[in-house]
Scaffold this motif. Structure first.
Motif, mmCIF file in Angstrom:
data_model
loop_
_atom_site.group_PDB
_atom_site.id
_atom_site.type_symbol
_atom_site.label_atom_id
_atom_site.label_comp_id
_atom_site.label_asym_id
_atom_site.label_seq_id
_atom_site.Cartn_x
_atom_site.Cartn_y
_atom_site.Cartn_z
ATOM 1 N N LEU A 1 -29.506 33.759 0.765
ATOM 2 C CA LEU A 1 -29.144 32.437 0.254
ATOM 3 C C LEU A 1 -29.164 32.415 -1.276
ATOM 4 C CD1 LEU A 1 -30.977 30.092 2.780
ATOM 5 C CD2 LEU A 1 -28.499 30.294 2.441
ATOM 6 N N THR A 2 -30.131 33.094 -1.861
ATOM 7 C CA THR A 2 -30.219 33.164 -3.324
ATOM 8 C C THR A 2 -28.962 33.795 -3.909
ATOM 9 O OG1 THR A 2 -32.626 33.257 -3.230
ATOM 10 C CG2 THR A 2 -31.606 34.042 -5.256
ATOM 11 N N VAL A 3 -28.460 34.838 -3.250
ATOM 12 C CA VAL A 3 -27.211 35.474 -3.686
ATOM 13 C C VAL A 3 -26.056 34.480 -3.578
ATOM 14 C CG1 VAL A 3 -25.512 37.265 -3.138
ATOM 15 C CG2 VAL A 3 -27.956 37.818 -3.124
ATOM 16 N N LEU A 4 -25.961 33.794 -2.449
ATOM 17 C CA LEU A 4 -24.855 32.859 -2.233
ATOM 18 C C LEU A 4 -24.919 31.678 -3.204
ATOM 19 C CD1 LEU A 4 -24.680 32.903 1.667
ATOM 20 C CD2 LEU A 4 -23.091 33.977 0.050
ATOM 21 N N TRP A 5 -26.117 31.204 -3.505
ATOM 22 C CA TRP A 5 -26.237 30.103 -4.462
ATOM 23 C C TRP A 5 -25.790 30.533 -5.858
ATOM 24 C CZ3 TRP A 5 -31.673 29.308 -2.177
ATOM 25 C CH2 TRP A 5 -31.604 28.434 -1.085
ATOM 26 N N SER A 6 -26.070 31.769 -6.225
ATOM 27 C CA SER A 6 -25.687 32.210 -7.574
ATOM 28 C C SER A 6 -24.220 32.649 -7.632
ATOM 29 C CB SER A 6 -26.607 33.324 -8.066
ATOM 30 O OG SER A 6 -26.507 34.456 -7.261
ATOM 31 N N ARG A 7 -23.706 33.298 -6.589
ATOM 32 C CA ARG A 7 -22.326 33.806 -6.586
ATOM 33 C C ARG A 7 -21.316 32.797 -6.075
ATOM 34 N NH1 ARG A 7 -20.974 39.196 -6.635
ATOM 35 N NH2 ARG A 7 -19.131 38.564 -5.507
ATOM 36 N N GLY A 8 -21.756 31.933 -5.188
ATOM 37 C CA GLY A 8 -20.815 31.074 -4.481
ATOM 38 C C GLY A 8 -20.314 31.822 -3.246
ATOM 39 N N PRO A 9 -19.276 31.315 -2.587
ATOM 40 C CA PRO A 9 -18.763 31.959 -1.376
ATOM 41 C C PRO A 9 -18.499 33.448 -1.613
ATOM 42 C CG PRO A 9 -17.679 29.861 -1.732
ATOM 43 C CD PRO A 9 -18.503 30.130 -2.963
ATOM 44 N N SER A 10 -18.991 34.288 -0.685
ATOM 45 C CA SER A 10 -18.934 35.738 -0.873
ATOM 46 C C SER A 10 -18.719 36.463 0.441
ATOM 47 C CB SER A 10 -20.256 36.244 -1.483
ATOM 48 O OG SER A 10 -20.568 35.557 -2.672
ATOM 49 N N THR A 11 -18.147 37.657 0.340
ATOM 50 C CA THR A 11 -17.991 38.508 1.516
ATOM 51 C C THR A 11 -19.321 39.211 1.795
ATOM 52 O OG1 THR A 11 -17.351 40.441 0.225
ATOM 53 C CG2 THR A 11 -15.561 38.965 0.939
ATOM 54 N N VAL A 12 -19.418 39.815 2.966
ATOM 55 C CA VAL A 12 -20.616 40.568 3.331
ATOM 56 C C VAL A 12 -20.838 41.690 2.311
ATOM 57 C CG1 VAL A 12 -21.738 41.980 5.095
ATOM 58 C CG2 VAL A 12 -20.306 40.045 5.777
ATOM 59 N N ARG A 13 -19.762 42.366 1.933
ATOM 60 C CA ARG A 13 -19.881 43.472 0.978
ATOM 61 C C ARG A 13 -20.469 42.994 -0.355
ATOM 62 N NH1 ARG A 13 -18.863 48.087 1.629
ATOM 63 N NH2 ARG A 13 -17.315 47.848 3.250
ATOM 64 N N VAL B 1 -27.388 43.346 6.492
ATOM 65 C CA VAL B 1 -26.910 42.132 5.827
ATOM 66 C C VAL B 1 -25.892 41.426 6.726
ATOM 67 C CG1 VAL B 1 -25.669 41.230 3.810
ATOM 68 C CG2 VAL B 1 -27.405 43.011 3.518
ATOM 69 N N LEU B 2 -24.981 42.186 7.312
ATOM 70 C CA LEU B 2 -23.979 41.607 8.211
ATOM 71 C C LEU B 2 -24.644 40.880 9.370
ATOM 72 C CD1 LEU B 2 -21.118 41.201 9.347
ATOM 73 C CD2 LEU B 2 -21.311 43.486 10.369
ATOM 74 N N LYS B 3 -25.570 41.530 10.035
ATOM 75 C CA LYS B 3 -26.249 40.934 11.193
ATOM 76 C C LYS B 3 -27.042 39.695 10.781
ATOM 77 C CE LYS B 3 -27.432 40.671 15.468
ATOM 78 N NZ LYS B 3 -26.464 40.136 16.416
ATOM 79 N N THR B 4 -27.712 39.778 9.632
ATOM 80 C CA THR B 4 -28.484 38.635 9.151
ATOM 81 C C THR B 4 -27.566 37.451 8.861
ATOM 82 O OG1 THR B 4 -30.135 40.146 8.213
ATOM 83 C CG2 THR B 4 -30.174 37.868 7.427
ATOM 84 N N LEU B 5 -26.420 37.705 8.229
ATOM 85 C CA LEU B 5 -25.456 36.632 7.964
ATOM 86 C C LEU B 5 -24.924 36.025 9.264
ATOM 87 C CD1 LEU B 5 -23.591 38.069 4.879
ATOM 88 C CD2 LEU B 5 -24.614 35.793 5.008
#
Length: 131
Positions: free
Chosen positions: A19-31, A48-52
């Motif tokens: 979530l921290t990554v998504l909050w800083s980057r915005g919408p993102s791919t698994v990669r 990461v894929l499974k967690t998402l």
């Protein structure tokens, strides 16, 4: 604090990292998420894929499946999740005492003069609003 029916559950530590990554980057791919997480600690792409995927099922993230590479985004803003986590910690570890929570936070790490001034200002504003 129990989760309400329309609220996603409290995120695990691994989910919070994502979530921290998504909050800083915005919408993102698994990669993209994997690259960011892997810079801080070794982790597998498939983890990461499974967690998402799990996070999408829980309602913690939204998945856009329009493109070949699915794009994930946090379903709630950072501030909402921080309030949820703080409220849960307040109840579980500090018996609902905001004073004990704040004192615990301040004793865990020395606050700067600027942070202390900001806290004083926030407390004064909170007190004015509570009257």
């Amino acid at each position: 604090m129990t989760d309400k029916p329309n609220q996603p559950p409290r995120p695990t530590d691994a989910e919070l990292d994502i979530l921290t990554v998504l909050w800083s980057r915005g919408p993102s791919t698994v990669r993209e998420v994997h690259e960011d997480v892997a810079r801080r600690k070794p982790t597998q792409y498939t983890t990461v894929l499974k967690t998402l995927q799990i996070m999408a099922e829980k309602g913690l993230v939204k998945r856009d499946e329009k493109e070949r590479a699915h794009v994930y985004d946090a379903s709630r803003p950072r501030e909402w999740t921080q309030r949820q986590l703080a409220g849960d910690l307040l109840q579980r570890a500090f018996a609902g005492s905001a004073k004990s929570l704040l004192m615990g936070a301040l004793s865990a790490r020395k606050a700067s003069k600027k942070e202390l001034a900001e806290l004083r200002q926030m407390l004064e504003e909170y007190e004015r609003g509570a009257k």
